[in-house]
Motif scaffolding. Structure first.
Motif, PDB file in Angstrom:
ATOM      1  N   ALA A 144      -2.154 -19.176  -5.325  1.00 46.79           N
ATOM      2  CA  ALA A 144      -0.236 -19.634  -5.207  1.00 46.79           C
ATOM      3  C   ALA A 144       0.120 -19.610  -3.786  1.00 46.79           C
ATOM      4  CB  ALA A 144       0.427 -19.428  -5.998  1.00 46.79           C
ATOM      5  N   VAL A 145      -0.504 -20.157  -2.550  1.00 43.26           N
ATOM      6  CA  VAL A 145       0.722 -19.968  -1.041  1.00 43.26           C
ATOM      7  C   VAL A 145       2.084 -20.641  -1.357  1.00 43.26           C
ATOM      8  CG1 VAL A 145       0.436 -20.340   1.551  1.00 43.26           C
ATOM      9  CG2 VAL A 145      -1.735 -20.245  -0.801  1.00 43.26           C
ATOM     10  N   PRO A 146       3.066 -20.805  -1.915  1.00 44.37           N
ATOM     11  CA  PRO A 146       4.587 -21.534  -1.927  1.00 44.37           C
ATOM     12  C   PRO A 146       5.092 -21.445  -0.437  1.00 44.37           C
ATOM     13  CG  PRO A 146       5.186 -19.445  -2.529  1.00 44.37           C
ATOM     14  CD  PRO A 146       3.189 -19.572  -2.779  1.00 44.37           C
ATOM     15  N   ALA A 147       5.542 -22.784  -0.060  1.00 44.72           N
ATOM     16  CA  ALA A 147       5.822 -22.678   1.438  1.00 44.72           C
ATOM     17  C   ALA A 147       7.801 -22.241   1.879  1.00 44.72           C
ATOM     18  CB  ALA A 147       5.924 -23.484   2.474  1.00 44.72           C
ATOM     19  N   THR A 148       7.965 -22.740  -0.001  1.00 45.98           N
ATOM     20  CA  THR A 148       9.944 -23.288   0.424  1.00 45.98           C
ATOM     21  C   THR A 148      10.101 -22.198  -1.295  1.00 45.98           C
ATOM     22  OG1 THR A 148       9.483 -24.567  -1.118  1.00 45.98           O
ATOM     23  CG2 THR A 148       9.278 -25.530   1.165  1.00 45.98           C
ATOM     24  N   PRO A 149      10.986 -21.518  -0.968  1.00 47.74           N
ATOM     25  CA  PRO A 149      12.214 -20.725  -1.573  1.00 47.74           C
ATOM     26  C   PRO A 149      11.776 -21.484  -3.389  1.00 47.74           C
ATOM     27  CG  PRO A 149      13.348 -20.868  -0.181  1.00 47.74           C
ATOM     28  CD  PRO A 149      12.208 -22.241   0.420  1.00 47.74           C
ATOM     29  N   ILE A 167      -3.006 -15.628  -8.200  1.00 45.34           N
ATOM     30  CA  ILE A 167      -2.770 -14.562  -6.907  1.00 45.34           C
ATOM     31  C   ILE A 167      -1.936 -15.460  -6.356  1.00 45.34           C
ATOM     32  CG2 ILE A 167      -3.824 -13.524  -4.460  1.00 45.34           C
ATOM     33  CD1 ILE A 167      -6.200 -13.796  -5.665  1.00 45.34           C
ATOM     34  N   PHE A 168      -0.449 -14.469  -5.938  1.00 45.02           N
ATOM     35  CA  PHE A 168       0.162 -15.145  -5.917  1.00 45.02           C
ATOM     36  C   PHE A 168       0.593 -14.729  -3.991  1.00 45.02           C
ATOM     37  CE2 PHE A 168       4.860 -15.943  -4.746  1.00 45.02           C
ATOM     38  CZ  PHE A 168       5.047 -17.343  -5.780  1.00 45.02           C
ATOM     39  N   LEU A 169       0.590 -16.058  -3.490  1.00 45.66           N
ATOM     40  CA  LEU A 169       0.434 -15.252  -1.893  1.00 45.66           C
ATOM     41  C   LEU A 169       1.604 -15.582  -0.831  1.00 45.66           C
ATOM     42  CD1 LEU A 169      -3.383 -16.402  -0.985  1.00 45.66           C
ATOM     43  CD2 LEU A 169      -2.346 -13.413  -1.161  1.00 45.66           C
ATOM     44  N   LEU A 170       2.408 -14.525  -0.220  1.00 44.59           N
ATOM     45  CA  LEU A 170       3.970 -14.307   0.463  1.00 44.59           C
ATOM     46  C   LEU A 170       3.327 -14.752   1.502  1.00 44.59           C
ATOM     47  CD1 LEU A 170       7.013 -13.871   0.274  1.00 44.59           C
ATOM     48  CD2 LEU A 170       6.156 -11.386   0.134  1.00 44.59           C
ATOM     49  N   PRO A 171       4.176 -16.023   2.032  1.00 46.50           N
ATOM     50  CA  PRO A 171       3.612 -16.001   4.238  1.00 46.50           C
ATOM     51  C   PRO A 171       4.795 -14.809   4.048  1.00 46.50           C
ATOM     52  CG  PRO A 171       4.098 -17.921   2.246  1.00 46.50           C
ATOM     53  CD  PRO A 171       4.366 -16.915   1.834  1.00 46.50           C
ATOM     54  N   ARG A 172       4.356 -13.680   5.141  1.00 47.94           N
ATOM     55  CA  ARG A 172       5.580 -12.530   4.895  1.00 47.94           C
ATOM     56  C   ARG A 172       6.180 -13.405   6.014  1.00 47.94           C
ATOM     57  NH1 ARG A 172       4.288  -8.968   9.261  1.00 47.94           N
ATOM     58  NH2 ARG A 172       2.144  -9.644   9.427  1.00 47.94           N
ATOM     59  N   PRO A 190       3.553 -26.813 -11.585  1.00 49.46           N
ATOM     60  CA  PRO A 190       2.603 -26.728 -12.342  1.00 49.46           C
ATOM     61  C   PRO A 190       1.843 -26.782 -10.602  1.00 49.46           C
ATOM     62  CG  PRO A 190       2.960 -29.392 -11.184  1.00 49.46           C
ATOM     63  CD  PRO A 190       4.991 -28.037 -11.164  1.00 49.46           C
ATOM     64  N   TYR A 191       0.438 -25.429 -11.603  1.00 52.63           N
ATOM     65  CA  TYR A 191      -0.433 -25.545 -10.702  1.00 52.63           C
ATOM     66  C   TYR A 191      -2.013 -26.496 -10.191  1.00 52.63           C
ATOM     67  CZ  TYR A 191       0.746 -20.631  -9.914  1.00 52.63           C
ATOM     68  OH  TYR A 191       1.077 -19.740  -9.161  1.00 52.63           O
ATOM     69  N   VAL A 229       3.689 -39.830   9.923  1.00 51.18           N
ATOM     70  CA  VAL A 229       2.885 -38.807   9.691  1.00 51.18           C
ATOM     71  C   VAL A 229       3.826 -38.963   7.916  1.00 51.18           C
ATOM     72  CG1 VAL A 229       2.610 -35.993   9.692  1.00 51.18           C
ATOM     73  CG2 VAL A 229       3.492 -36.857  11.974  1.00 51.18           C
ATOM     74  N   GLU A 230       2.076 -38.428   7.232  1.00 46.69           N
ATOM     75  CA  GLU A 230       2.645 -38.028   6.078  1.00 46.69           C
ATOM     76  C   GLU A 230       1.910 -36.392   5.817  1.00 46.69           C
ATOM     77  OE1 GLU A 230       2.699 -40.668   3.060  1.00 46.69           O
ATOM     78  OE2 GLU A 230       0.808 -39.678   1.810  1.00 46.69           O
ATOM     79  N   LEU A 231       2.846 -35.718   5.091  1.00 43.23           N
ATOM     80  CA  LEU A 231       2.831 -34.209   5.142  1.00 43.23           C
ATOM     81  C   LEU A 231       2.752 -33.793   3.991  1.00 43.23           C
ATOM     82  CD1 LEU A 231       3.000 -31.515   6.187  1.00 43.23           C
ATOM     83  CD2 LEU A 231       5.574 -31.889   6.896  1.00 43.23           C
ATOM     84  N   ILE A 232       1.625 -33.143   3.790  1.00 49.66           N
ATOM     85  CA  ILE A 232       1.111 -32.453   2.422  1.00 49.66           C
ATOM     86  C   ILE A 232       1.078 -31.606   2.729  1.00 49.66           C
ATOM     87  CG2 ILE A 232      -0.371 -32.948   0.922  1.00 49.66           C
ATOM     88  CD1 ILE A 232      -1.481 -35.492   1.999  1.00 49.66           C
ATOM     89  N   ASP A 233       1.735 -30.673   1.113  1.00 56.33           N
ATOM     90  CA  ASP A 233       1.506 -29.037   1.416  1.00 56.33           C
ATOM     91  C   ASP A 233       0.841 -28.677  -0.382  1.00 56.33           C
ATOM     92  OD1 ASP A 233       1.503 -26.087   0.079  1.00 56.33           O
ATOM     93  OD2 ASP A 233       4.547 -26.524   0.215  1.00 56.33           O
ATOM     94  N   PRO A 234      -0.167 -28.423  -0.630  1.00 56.55           N
ATOM     95  CA  PRO A 234      -0.878 -28.180  -1.380  1.00 56.55           C
ATOM     96  C   PRO A 234      -0.477 -27.728  -2.483  1.00 56.55           C
ATOM     97  CG  PRO A 234      -2.560 -27.576   0.404  1.00 56.55           C
ATOM     98  CD  PRO A 234      -0.853 -28.269   0.665  1.00 56.55           C
ATOM     99  N   ARG A 235       0.274 -26.775  -2.222  1.00 54.74           N
ATOM    100  CA  ARG A 235       1.190 -25.477  -2.790  1.00 54.74           C
ATOM    101  C   ARG A 235       0.356 -24.200  -3.643  1.00 54.74           C
ATOM    102  NH1 ARG A 235       6.011 -28.639  -5.693  1.00 54.74           N
ATOM    103  NH2 ARG A 235       4.473 -29.573  -6.755  1.00 54.74           N
ATOM    104  N   THR A 236      -0.951 -25.018  -4.357  1.00 51.63           N
ATOM    105  CA  THR A 236      -1.361 -23.895  -4.358  1.00 51.63           C
ATOM    106  C   THR A 236      -3.056 -24.638  -4.296  1.00 51.63           C
ATOM    107  OG1 THR A 236      -2.009 -25.698  -6.761  1.00 51.63           O
ATOM    108  CG2 THR A 236      -0.442 -24.069  -7.313  1.00 51.63           C
ATOM    109  N   LEU A 237      -3.993 -23.159  -3.598  1.00 49.53           N
ATOM    110  CA  LEU A 237      -5.546 -23.917  -3.158  1.00 49.53           C
ATOM    111  C   LEU A 237      -6.604 -23.711  -4.104  1.00 49.53           C
ATOM    112  CD1 LEU A 237      -4.847 -21.467  -0.640  1.00 49.53           C
ATOM    113  CD2 LEU A 237      -4.969 -24.335  -0.250  1.00 49.53           C
ATOM    114  N   VAL A 238      -5.709 -23.004  -5.661  1.00 49.61           N
ATOM    115  CA  VAL A 238      -7.310 -22.766  -6.742  1.00 49.61           C
ATOM    116  C   VAL A 238      -5.696 -23.265  -8.085  1.00 49.61           C
ATOM    117  CG1 VAL A 238      -8.808 -21.803  -8.513  1.00 49.61           C
ATOM    118  CG2 VAL A 238      -8.990 -21.766  -5.820  1.00 49.61           C
TER     119      VAL A 238
END
Lengths: 324, 335
Positions: A144-149, A167-172, A190-191, A229-238
């Motif tokens: 998981a790579v979240p971008a928003t709270p 693996i939960f990755l926090l964009p520091r 959901p993942y 622009v169409e903007l997509i955040d996958p939120r989870t990479l796996v």
């Protein structure tokens, strides 16, 4: 809804899920003090049995987290910086990612590794990596790579309710990012379901983690020139929601992927390869990747800034794509 | 400070010793079958046999119930059977059959039976130490008196995770028993060439109660384990047992095929053959008038029949389907 920072959203997820499931434990280096603030207050609330400061021993921490999970105790293993996951990589790569398969599906592995990713504050090359590409290649662990709270809270809560290693990755550098977050105790994200943050028709931009915020600014700049622009955040990479990305590119015909990881074998290059396979006939231009160069991150702030993705680089990549 | 284990007064008794002999014999005969299968080219992968080391697995696991945990090594067949895993599921697993302990997806180095608390053999040397320590943490949080045992060799003692776990286990008083099966070899290298000092001293340095025992004497193992496990169940923290033993077979069965020269002398192997834990135990039971030659023959026949049945079971079983693989990566999620 409540307005909170990304780290506060993760903190809220820990509180809610640890109250809901009293078997969950959390341990890591300095989790009582909490360098990033995400584990603040947990020790006072849940006590020393469930919240444990560990020695600086990543090999033992990751291995123990997996062993505890196998024995039925969901574990949150806080690794602070993602580079330290590499010190404890056996527990992640050889154990967590492999054991369910190797045990023929016997093992359920409710283990969540938490770590901060990314450069941008001159912490030097050993505290600045974005190592999810190598995690994506492990075979059996969610990322998981979240971008928003809101996504941070919902993705963490889903991880803690599930039975898969994560693996939960926090964009520091985005820990202080503020946003509205649901207070519904059952708010889950959901993942494997990407977030379409903005719909558009001229170009698709897929951005990961902190790059989502660069992409939002880039999209605004492009909109001023009439580019949709169409903007997509996958939120989870796996798991990775390639369906949403491919469908978008079939509509727009153009793709820029933004990823702070080094370019070689990055998430961006994987996404570009999948889109090349599945939407080739829809593409009106070659796919552009905005990533970091294939070198360790230098300390000097100006050099660091020059190497990282930013809104200007995304706009430039988008214009190149639109020009062809 | 480190305290030596005081000698336990209780002994296993002839009935328990006979049961342990049966389990040791079952491990030995099962592995002889697997070794023969390996040399005949009937197994897809390698097998690492524990012949000569059975007394440690059996002497320790005799104290454990299914709710206790065992973390094992790449040489894990003995731990699997000692912890109550079935011979059928072991042989079928090593033969890559769907009826194996792990459905044929793990193999010899990964035999696991979570229903028996056997959290797995492990292909990473030292990997089982962290998992067992984590299971001990789980047991501590659950608060129901469970314990966890980490079996590992002198080779794994060189992995950094061992002192890391020593430290955490003492700080947290984990119900963990660390059992070093000191067989003198780190794969193909003599322990003296890769291990400085005494391994037991490393545990003592952390203040862990430590016992160095003859690992080929199942009574000694049983007695030492009784003390360590009791301590763990009472919440008094970890113990370390260094059980001196010897690997009667090679690091892996296929090694004669690729090694250019032997790394152990015949003389050394013969010396340890004379200390084989199984004949030693038979002799002890005979001296106790608890076993006759006829009794032993009956036991041998019983074990042989069990191994034969398991082999037949494996031969009659189907290999795993790809669907099993895809459903075994994640819970409720396709890879």
């Amino acid at each position: 809804m409540a307005k909170m920072r990304l780290t506060q959203a993760i903190n809220a997820a820990y509180f809610e899920e640890m109250e809901r499931n009293e078997r969950i434990v959390l341990f890591g280096e300095d989790v009582e003090v909490s360098m990033f603030g995400d584990t603040r207050g947990l020790h006072a609330k849940f006590g020393s049995n469930r919240i444990r400061n560990t020695p600086i021993s990543e090999s033992a921490m990751t291995g123990m987290a997996v062993g505890a999970a196998m024995a039925g105790t969901p574990a949150i293993c806080h690794l602070m910086f993602s580079n330290f996951a590499l010190t404890g990589f056996d527990g992640i790569a050889n154990q967590a990612a492999k054991l369910r398969l190797m045990t023929g599906g016997q093992a359920r592995l409710p283990v969540t590794f938490v770590a901060a990713i990314g450069a941008g504050t001159s912490t030097g090359a050993q505290h600045s990596d974005t190592p999810y590409p190598m995690f994506m290649n492990l075979g059996g662990i969610n990322i998981a790579v979240p971008a928003t709270p809101a996504d941070a809270k919902g993705l963490m809560k889903s991880a803690l309710r599930g039975f898969n290693p994560t693996i939960f990755l926090l964009p520091r550098v985005r820990g202080a990012t503020s946003g509205e977050v649901s207070e519904d105790p059952d708010f889950l994200v959901p993942y494997g379901k990407a977030s379409v943050m903005q719909e558009g028709s001229d170009i698709t931009i897929v951005a990961i983690g902190s790059c989502v915020h660069h992409a939002i600014r880039a999209a605004k700049a492009l909109a001023e020139d009439g580019i949709s622009v169409e903007l997509i955040d996958p939120r989870t990479l796996v798991p990775l929601d390639t369906d949403t990305i491919v469908a978008s590119v079939r509509k727009t015909g153009r793709l820029v992927v933004v990823d702070e990881a080094r370019d070689r074998c990055s998430a961006a290059s994987h996404i570009a390869a999948v889109v090349g396979d599945e939407a080739f006939s829809s593409l009106k231009a070659s796919i552009k990747r905005v990533t970091s160069p294939n070198i360790p991150m230098p300390y000097a702030p100006a050099l660091e800034r020059a190497l990282l993705p930013d809104p200007d680089k995304i706009v430039a990549a988008a214009r190149l794509t639109l020009a062809s | 400070m480190s305290q030596p284990n005081t000698r336990h007064n209780s002994t296993p008794g002839s009935e328990r010793l006979t049961a342990m002999l049966e389990r040791m014999l079952l491990i030995r005969r099962t592995e002889e079958q697997l070794g023969a299968d390996s040399r005949a080219g009937e197994l897809p992968g390698n097998v690492h046999l524990c012949a000569g080391q059975e007394a440690i697995a059996v002497g320790v696991c005799n104290h454990l119930s299914d709710s206790d945990y065992v973390g094992s090594t790449h040489r894990g067949h003995g731990h699997f059977l000692a912890k109550g895993g079935s011979v059928r599921s072991l042989i079928a697993e090593v033969h890559a059959k769907s009826t194996g302990a792990c459905g044929g997806l793990g193999g010899s180095m990964h035999v696991t039976d979570l229903s028996k608390g056997m959290i797995g053999a492990n292909g990473i040397v030292g990997g089982g130490i962290g998992l067992a320590a984590g299971a001990a943490l789980s047991a501590q949080v659950a608060g129901e008196g469970q314990v966890a045992v980490a079996f590992f060799g002198d080779g794994a003692s060189s992995q950094g995770i061992l002192p890391e776990v020593f430290n955490i286990a003492v700080l947290w008083k984990l119900p963990l028993i660390l059992v070093c099966e000191y067989n003198g070899y780190s794969e193909f290298s003599a322990s003296s060439t890769v291990n400085a000092g005494e391994i037991a001293d490393r545990a003592r340095a952390f203040g862990i109660p430590t016992d160095v025992i003859d690992g080929n004497d199942v009574e000694a193992v049983w007695t030492s384990a009784a003390i360590a496990i009791e301590r763990a169940r009472k919440g008094e923290g970890p113990s370390f047992i260094e059980a001196k033993t010897y690997r009667l077979r090679g690091h892996l069965e296929a090694e004669d095929g690729f090694l250019q020269a032997p790394y152990r002398s015949e003389e050394e192997i013969d010396q340890w053959r004379a200390r084989d834990p199984i004949p030693q135990l038979v002799k002890r039971l005979t001296e106790m008038s608890a076993m006759s030659d006829a009794d032993f023959e009956i036991l041998e026949a019983k074990v042989a029949a069990e191994v034969k049945d398991a082999l037949q079971f494996a031969n009659d079983s189907e290999p795993p389907e790809m669907e099993r693989v895809l459903s075994s990566v994640f819970v409720d999620q396709l890879p």
